[in-house]
Design a protein around this motif. Structure first.
Motif, short mmCIF file in Angstrom:
data_model
loop_
_atom_site.label_atom_id
_atom_site.label_comp_id
_atom_site.label_asym_id
_atom_site.label_seq_id
_atom_site.Cartn_x
_atom_site.Cartn_y
_atom_site.Cartn_z
N LEU A 155 -6.65 -7.59 -14.89
CA LEU A 155 -7.79 -7.92 -14.05
C LEU A 155 -8.99 -8.14 -14.95
CD1 LEU A 155 -7.78 -5.54 -10.94
CD2 LEU A 155 -7.54 -8.02 -10.95
N PHE A 156 -9.68 -9.25 -14.75
CA PHE A 156 -10.96 -9.50 -15.40
C PHE A 156 -12.02 -9.39 -14.30
CE2 PHE A 156 -7.94 -11.35 -18.29
CZ PHE A 156 -8.46 -11.03 -19.54
N ILE A 157 -13.01 -8.55 -14.54
CA ILE A 157 -13.95 -8.15 -13.50
C ILE A 157 -15.37 -8.44 -13.96
CG2 ILE A 157 -14.79 -6.17 -12.16
CD1 ILE A 157 -12.02 -4.82 -12.98
N THR A 158 -16.08 -9.25 -13.19
CA THR A 158 -17.51 -9.45 -13.45
C THR A 158 -18.29 -8.47 -12.58
OG1 THR A 158 -17.50 -11.27 -11.82
CG2 THR A 158 -17.35 -11.87 -14.15
N ALA A 159 -19.21 -7.74 -13.23
CA ALA A 159 -19.94 -6.68 -12.52
C ALA A 159 -21.38 -6.64 -13.01
CB ALA A 159 -19.26 -5.33 -12.74
N THR A 160 -22.27 -7.23 -12.27
CA THR A 160 -23.70 -7.25 -12.54
C THR A 160 -23.98 -7.77 -13.94
OG1 THR A 160 -23.90 -5.35 -11.03
CG2 THR A 160 -25.86 -5.99 -12.26
N THR A 161 -24.10 -6.90 -14.94
CA THR A 161 -24.48 -7.33 -16.29
C THR A 161 -23.31 -7.45 -17.24
OG1 THR A 161 -24.81 -5.08 -17.16
CG2 THR A 161 -26.68 -6.10 -16.02
N SER A 162 -22.09 -7.10 -16.79
CA SER A 162 -20.99 -6.95 -17.74
C SER A 162 -19.69 -7.59 -17.27
CB SER A 162 -20.73 -5.46 -18.01
OG SER A 162 -21.89 -4.81 -18.48
N LEU A 163 -18.81 -7.81 -18.27
CA LEU A 163 -17.45 -8.26 -18.04
C LEU A 163 -16.51 -7.14 -18.45
CD1 LEU A 163 -15.29 -10.54 -17.51
CD2 LEU A 163 -15.49 -11.06 -19.96
N TYR A 164 -15.61 -6.76 -17.53
CA TYR A 164 -14.65 -5.69 -17.77
C TYR A 164 -13.23 -6.22 -17.64
CZ TYR A 164 -18.61 -2.51 -16.86
OH TYR A 164 -19.81 -1.85 -16.90
N THR A 165 -12.28 -5.47 -18.20
CA THR A 165 -10.87 -5.79 -18.00
C THR A 165 -10.06 -4.50 -17.91
OG1 THR A 165 -9.01 -7.13 -18.79
CG2 THR A 165 -10.26 -5.93 -20.45
N VAL A 166 -8.94 -4.59 -17.20
CA VAL A 166 -8.01 -3.47 -17.10
C VAL A 166 -6.63 -4.04 -16.80
CG1 VAL A 166 -8.42 -3.08 -14.63
CG2 VAL A 166 -7.55 -1.21 -16.04
N SER A 167 -5.60 -3.47 -17.40
CA SER A 167 -4.23 -3.90 -17.14
C SER A 167 -3.72 -3.25 -15.85
CB SER A 167 -3.32 -3.50 -18.30
OG SER A 167 -3.66 -4.21 -19.47
N VAL A 168 -2.95 -4.01 -15.08
CA VAL A 168 -2.38 -3.51 -13.83
C VAL A 168 -0.87 -3.71 -13.84
CG1 VAL A 168 -4.47 -3.81 -12.44
CG2 VAL A 168 -2.88 -5.74 -12.70
N ALA A 169 -0.19 -3.14 -12.86
CA ALA A 169 1.27 -3.17 -12.81
C ALA A 169 1.78 -4.22 -11.84
CB ALA A 169 1.81 -1.79 -12.45
N CYS A 170 1.03 -5.27 -11.65
CA CYS A 170 1.44 -6.38 -10.79
C CYS A 170 0.88 -7.67 -11.38
CB CYS A 170 0.95 -6.17 -9.35
SG CYS A 170 -0.83 -6.02 -9.20
N GLN A 171 1.29 -8.79 -10.83
CA GLN A 171 0.84 -10.09 -11.29
C GLN A 171 0.01 -10.77 -10.22
OE1 GLN A 171 4.72 -11.87 -12.24
NE2 GLN A 171 4.02 -12.03 -14.37
N GLY A 172 -1.01 -11.47 -10.66
CA GLY A 172 -1.78 -12.29 -9.74
C GLY A 172 -1.01 -13.56 -9.39
N VAL A 173 -1.35 -14.12 -8.26
CA VAL A 173 -0.71 -15.38 -7.83
C VAL A 173 -1.04 -16.47 -8.83
CG1 VAL A 173 -0.62 -17.13 -6.03
CG2 VAL A 173 -0.80 -14.71 -5.40
N ASN A 174 -0.03 -17.25 -9.20
CA ASN A 174 -0.22 -18.38 -10.10
C ASN A 174 -0.54 -19.61 -9.26
OD1 ASN A 174 -0.28 -20.21 -12.15
ND2 ASN A 174 1.92 -20.14 -12.59
N TYR A 175 -1.80 -20.04 -9.23
CA TYR A 175 -2.20 -21.18 -8.42
C TYR A 175 -2.17 -22.49 -9.21
CZ TYR A 175 -3.87 -17.80 -4.95
OH TYR A 175 -3.95 -16.80 -4.03
N VAL A 176 -1.65 -22.46 -10.43
CA VAL A 176 -1.67 -23.67 -11.28
C VAL A 176 -0.27 -24.25 -11.37
CG1 VAL A 176 -2.19 -24.59 -13.56
CG2 VAL A 176 -3.60 -22.77 -12.59
#
Length: 301
Positions: free
Chosen positions: A280-301
Motif C-alpha cells: 500500500l502506498f498512502i498519501t497523508a497530508t504532508t507525507s508519503l507512506y508505504t506498508v506491505s500487506v498480505a493481499c494484492q490490489g486489483v490489476n486495472y491495467v
C-alpha cells in the motif's frame, strides 16, 4: 490493538502482516494526493496539490519532481495502455499523458460549460473513463483557481470509448473517491460533503453498472468515521481500502469494517503497488507512506 493495526474482525489478520511496519518514504508536501503505481517503471507518481507539482518515487532513485507546474493536479490513474490519466484542478479538466509525453485533453466541459474541478478518476476495461467533479479546486486559490461554478451541480461523469461525455450520477453533494469492483460490476463513489457542512455526507455509496455503462442502486456502502473517504482502492477479494481521519480503513465486500492501519497524519488517498501489487502506498497530508500487506490490489491495467 498494536500501535499500527486495529483488528476489528479477525478476517483482517489474513489481509495484513502484523509484523510489517509503516514506513515514511517522503515528506514536505502541503496536501499529498492521487498516488498511482507504474509496475513497468517501478515508480509511484502522486500530486502535491497546493505546491502545484507532481512527484515521482523510485525504490532505488528516491524522490524527484515529475511535473511542475502541474495545473494543481489531484487524482491520477493508469489506463489500459499504461498511460497516465490525471484530474487537473487548475485547468478544470481530465488529461492523458501519452507515452511520448504529449498531453491530450479528455474532458474539460459538459454541454458547453466548464467542469468544476475533476477530482478522482478510474478507467474501465472497455476504455471508458469515469471521474468525479466536486468544486474543491474552484472554491479558493489554494488548490486551484477561485471561480464560479458553471455546471448545475457536482456530478459523476463517464467518457465513453468514442469520447462522448455523459453524467452517470447527479445526486451527490461533493463526489470524490471512485473505484471499480474487481469484476467491474460495481462502482464505488464517495461523498465528502462534510468538508463544508458538519451535517454533510461522509460515506461511500455503491452502484451496479449495466452493460451500457448506466448506474443503478447507490445505497450507502459505508459511513467513514473519523474523517472522509477522499480516495480508495480494492483488493482482489473485493475488500475496499479507504482513506480516513486516523489512517486506512478496510471494509469487506458486504460493507463491514474489518480493521485499520493507523497513520499519524490524515490520509487522503492510497493505491496498491510493487511488482506483486502487495504494497500500500498512502498519501497523508504532508507525507508519503508505504506498508506491505498480505493481499494484492486489483490489476486495472
Amino acid at each position: 490493538m498494536s500501535d499500527i493495526y486495529e483488528i476489528i474482525d479477525p478476517k483482517f489478520r489474513d489481509l495484513i502482516h502484523e509484523t510489517a511496519r509503516v514506513k515514511r518514504l517522503h515528506t514536505g508536501m502541503l496536501w499529498a494526493e492521487g498516488p498511482v503505481y507504474f509496475v513497468e517503471a517501478e515508480c509511484l507518481l502522486w500530486s502535491d496539490i497546493p505546491n502545484d507539482r507532481m512527484l515521482r518515487w523510485h525504490e532505488n532513485e528516491g524522490v524527484s519532481i515529475f511535473r511542475q507546474p502541474a495545473n494543481y493536479s489531484n487524482g491520477n490513474t493508469q489506463d489500459r495502455q499504461g498511460r497516465l490519466v490525471t484530474c487537473e484542478h487548475g485547468e478544470r479538466r481530465v488529461t492523458r499523458t501519452e507515452l511520448n509525453g504529449h498531453i491530450t485533453v479528455l474532458a474539460d466541459s459538459y454541454q458547453g460549460k466548464r467542469l468544476n474541478s475533476p477530482n478522482d478518476v478510474v478507467v474501465k476495461s472497455d476504455g471508458s473513463i469515469w471521474f468525479t467533479d466536486p468544486p474543491y479546486g474552484i472554491l479558493t486559490d489554494y488548490e486551484g483557481h477561485k471561480a464560479e461554478m458553471e455546471q448545475n451541480g457536482c456530478h459523476v461523469y463517464c467518457r465513453d470509448s468514442v469520447g462522448k461525455l455523459n453524467i452517470v450520477a447527479d445526486d451527490f453533494d461533493k463526489p470524490n473517491g471512485i473505484a471499480f469492483s474487481p469484476d467491474e460490476s460495481f462502482l464505488y463513489i464517495s461523498d465528502t460533503g462534510k468538508t463544508h457542512n458538519p451535517q454533510g455526507p461522509h460515506h461511500i455509496r455503491v452502484f451496479r453498472i449495466s452493460p451500457e455503462n448506466r448506474l443503478s442502486g447507490g445505497n450507502v456502502f459505508a459511513e467513514i468515521t473519523p474523517g472522509l473517504a477522499d480516495g480508495f482502492r480494492l483488493d482482489v477479494y473485493g475488500n475496499l481500502w479507504t482513506s480516513a481521519g486516523d489512517g486506512v480503513h478496510c471494509y469487506s465486500p458486504a460493507g463491514s469494517l474489518l480493521g485499520k492501519i493507523l497513520i499519524p497524519e490524515t490520509v487522503s488517498n492510497l493505491c496498491f503497488g510493487g511488482r506483486e501489487r502487495n504494497r500500500l502506498f498512502i498519501t497523508a497530508t504532508t507525507s508519503l507512506y508505504t506498508v506491505s500487506v498480505a493481499c494484492q490490489g486489483v490489476n486495472y491495467v
